[in-house]
Design an enzyme around this catalytic site. Structure first.
Site, PDB file in Angstrom:
ATOM      1  N   HIS A  99       1.527   4.544   5.561  1.00 36.87           N
ATOM      2  CA  HIS A  99       1.866   4.053   4.233  1.00 36.87           C
ATOM      3  C   HIS A  99       1.383   2.614   4.162  1.00 36.87           C
ATOM      4  O   HIS A  99       1.733   1.808   5.028  1.00 36.87           O
ATOM      5  CB  HIS A  99       3.375   4.040   4.021  1.00 36.87           C
ATOM      6  N   ASP A 123      -1.306  10.631   0.986  1.00 38.45           N
ATOM      7  CA  ASP A 123      -1.996   9.406   0.539  1.00 38.45           C
ATOM      8  C   ASP A 123      -1.875   9.169  -0.958  1.00 38.45           C
ATOM      9  O   ASP A 123      -2.752   8.582  -1.586  1.00 38.45           O
ATOM     10  CB  ASP A 123      -3.487   9.438   0.915  1.00 38.45           C
TER      11      ASP A 123
HETATM   12  P1  GDP Z   1       0.973   7.035   1.217  1.00 36.51           P
HETATM   13  O1  GDP Z   1       0.780   7.556   2.597  1.00 36.51           O
HETATM   14  O2  GDP Z   1       1.313   8.104   0.244  1.00 36.51           O
HETATM   15  O3  GDP Z   1       1.926   5.892   1.153  1.00 36.51           O
HETATM   16  O4  GDP Z   1      -0.414   6.481   0.736  1.00 36.51           O
HETATM   17  P2  GDP Z   1      -1.455   5.529   1.501  1.00 36.51           P
HETATM   18  O5  GDP Z   1      -0.799   4.247   1.805  1.00 36.51           O
HETATM   19  O6  GDP Z   1      -2.116   6.254   2.581  1.00 36.51           O
HETATM   20  O7  GDP Z   1      -2.560   5.383   0.377  1.00 36.51           O
HETATM   21  C1  GDP Z   1      -2.319   4.802  -0.825  1.00 36.51           C
HETATM   22  C2  GDP Z   1      -3.259   3.595  -0.953  1.00 36.51           C
HETATM   23  O8  GDP Z   1      -3.418   3.290  -2.310  1.00 36.51           O
HETATM   24  C3  GDP Z   1      -2.739   2.329  -0.312  1.00 36.51           C
HETATM   25  O9  GDP Z   1      -3.821   1.579   0.175  1.00 36.51           O
HETATM   26  C4  GDP Z   1      -2.056   1.608  -1.456  1.00 36.51           C
HETATM   27  O10 GDP Z   1      -2.030   0.192  -1.297  1.00 36.51           O
HETATM   28  C5  GDP Z   1      -2.946   1.980  -2.596  1.00 36.51           C
HETATM   29  N1  GDP Z   1      -2.295   2.117  -3.886  1.00 36.51           N
HETATM   30  C6  GDP Z   1      -1.085   2.671  -4.174  1.00 36.51           C
HETATM   31  N2  GDP Z   1      -0.893   2.712  -5.502  1.00 36.51           N
HETATM   32  C7  GDP Z   1      -2.017   2.185  -6.065  1.00 36.51           C
HETATM   33  C8  GDP Z   1      -2.443   1.993  -7.408  1.00 36.51           C
HETATM   34  O11 GDP Z   1      -1.769   2.323  -8.372  1.00 36.51           O
HETATM   35  N3  GDP Z   1      -3.696   1.462  -7.584  1.00 36.51           N
HETATM   36  C9  GDP Z   1      -4.494   1.100  -6.560  1.00 36.51           C
HETATM   37  N4  GDP Z   1      -5.688   0.584  -6.826  1.00 36.51           N
HETATM   38  N5  GDP Z   1      -4.126   1.280  -5.282  1.00 36.51           N
HETATM   39  C10 GDP Z   1      -2.911   1.818  -5.048  1.00 36.51           C
END
Ligand code: GDP
Length: 424
Positions: free
Chosen positions: A40, A12
């Site tokens: 994601h 995440d």
């Molecule tokens: P992944 O599995 O590593 O792709 O991560 P997830 O999608 O589960 O969680 C990352 C969450 O953080 C998602 O809801 C993204 O839209 C959000 N996100 C990613 N980068 C940023 C950021 O720099 N700032 C904020 N506020 N949200 C972010």
């Protein structure tokens, strides 16, 4: 260029968001491990998308997306995921999606078994997402699975399923006392969901070898993070696959390929879904505030994530086992409400202070040593260059960079594609 995007922490970290951003530089995006047990979240000009199985490059028309042999694929889930995207106007054809004939199918009885075992474990449960991932990887290594290529050979499929079902019922029915699984139900399921998914199946190794010869740029996309790796993570509270960059060429189907670059995705604080040791964990109001600020609820399951300050010990280890060449630090914007930012700089076990990560039983009794860094107390979400950032935010980034010993090249300050800063 062959590069891998991997998680440094517990998952995440925002890998999907970074793949979506960086995929413009690549021709092919490959998912090489895991199943639909994580998600994601990608937000771009076309809207918000949650991808559990499809590589995040599917949202860019110019890329070809490959689901590698290292994956376990629930074809019902995949069918629904494809439908959700195509309903929103995303074009998915056998030209831009290719599924390895060697990828394993996660069957309904794997999902069933996952639930039955968690139930049996009661309070000692692993915190499984109950998507069948543990059981199906277990079966893979027992060589008792159906692979995507089997969908193309109807004549032999029925016999294979019959044998598997007979064997599985020894556990499901005789062991857990659950109703027997029927061959005809599994065949029916394979028929329905194989219809949509079989058309993407091919020998991806041959396809990719040709692309490598043609000097195509390839990006490997991992699911989850270093600390969930089956071998090097917080075993047994890990996933059942290898989440590491070193596994990327194997899980992608091109074991002869060498990575040119590993991009580690690391969050500006910590979060962790499910059970297991999480040393930097915060509790009470402090945790609630961070969870709310960061929207820390699982993309696949909606479960509230456990949260904590940045963990230097775990993240340094994550960079090491991933072999990270550079880092994208995400969610810096989330910390803007903190006057003092907590950082877990070492662990304490009894009287012993440790700075190198440990796995195994000792980790469960480790206590965090927390230090505080000045907060930047400003909205940074509109910053687009390092010079736009408040001095204290730059200090925090540099502090983390030094602590983990890996260059932070990108800083993400929001979930949308353009919400990022390229650092010097
Ligand atoms: P992944 O599995 O590593 O792709 O991560 P997830 O999608 O589960 O969680 C990352 C969450 O953080 C998602 O809801 C993204 O839209 C959000 N996100 C990613 N980068 C940023 C950021 O720099 N700032 C904020 N506020 N949200 C972010």
């Amino acid at each position: 260029m062959l590069a891998s995007i991997v998680g440094i922490n517990w998952g995440d970290e925002g890998k999907g968001r970074m793949v979506d951003l960086l995929s413009s530089d690549y021709d092919i995006i490959i998912r090489y491990q895991g199943g639909n047990n994580a998600g994601h979240t990608v937000i771009n000009d076309s809207g918000k998308f949650v991808l559990n199985l499809l590589p995040s490059g599917i949202l860019r028309e110019t890329t070809v997306n490959v689901m590698g042999n290292g994956m376990v694929i629930d074809i019902e889930h995949l069918t629904n995921e494809i439908k959700k995207l195509t309903d929103k106007g995303v074009k998915i054809t056998s030209d831009n999606l290719k599924i390895s004939d060697k990828a394993v199918i996660c069957l309904p009885y794997h999902v069933l078994l996952d639930g039955l075992e968690e139930e049996r474990l009661g309070d000692a449960k692993f915190g499984s997402t109950k998507r069948g991932i543990g059981p199906v990887y277990g079966d893979k290594y027992m060589k008792k699975v159906i692979r995507m290529g089997d969908l193309l050979n109807k004549e032999t499929l029925n016999k294979k399923v019959e044998n598997l079902v007979e064997w599985k019922n020894l556990l499901i029915h005789n062991g857990y006392n659950a109703p027997k699984v029927e061959t005809k139900d599994i065949m029916n399921w394979l028929e329905i969901f194989g219809k949509e998914t079989a058309k993407y199946v091919c020998d991806t190794t041959t396809y990719l070898q040709k692309q490598i010869n043609d000097k195509k740029d390839i990006l490997f996309e991992a699911q989850l993070g270093a600390l969930r790796d089956i071998d090097f993570g917080i075993f047994p509270y890990t996933s059942s696959s290898s989440t590491l960059a070193a596994y990327a060429p194997i899980g992608a189907g091109i074991p002869f390929a060498k990575l040119d670059k590993v991009i580690g995705i690391m969050k500006a604080y910590s979060s962790c879904v499910g059970e297991g040791p999480f040393t930097a964990e915060m509790f009470g109001e402090e945790a609630d505030a961070l969870r709310e600020a960061g929207g820390e609820y699982g993309a696949a399951t909606g479960r509230p994530r456990r949260v904590g300050g940045f963990d230097v010990v775990a993240s340094k280890y994550g960079c090491l086992v991933q072999g990270a060449d550079e880092i994208a630090l995400t969610k810096l914007d989330v910390l803007s409400y903190m006057k003092q930012i907590p950082v877990c700089t070492s662990y304490k076990i009894g009287k012993k202070i440790i700075t190198d990560f440990i796995t195994g039983d000792e980790l469960a009794i480790a206590e965090p040593v927390i230090e505080y860094v000045d907060g930047f107390c400003e909205d940074v979400s509109k910053c687009r260059k390092a010079s736009d950032l408040p001095v204290k935010a730059v200090e925090y980034i540099k502090y983390i960079e030094k602590a983990v010993g890996c260059h932070i090249k990108y800083v993400s300050v929001g979930p949308a594609r353009e919400d990022y800063i390229l650092m010097d």
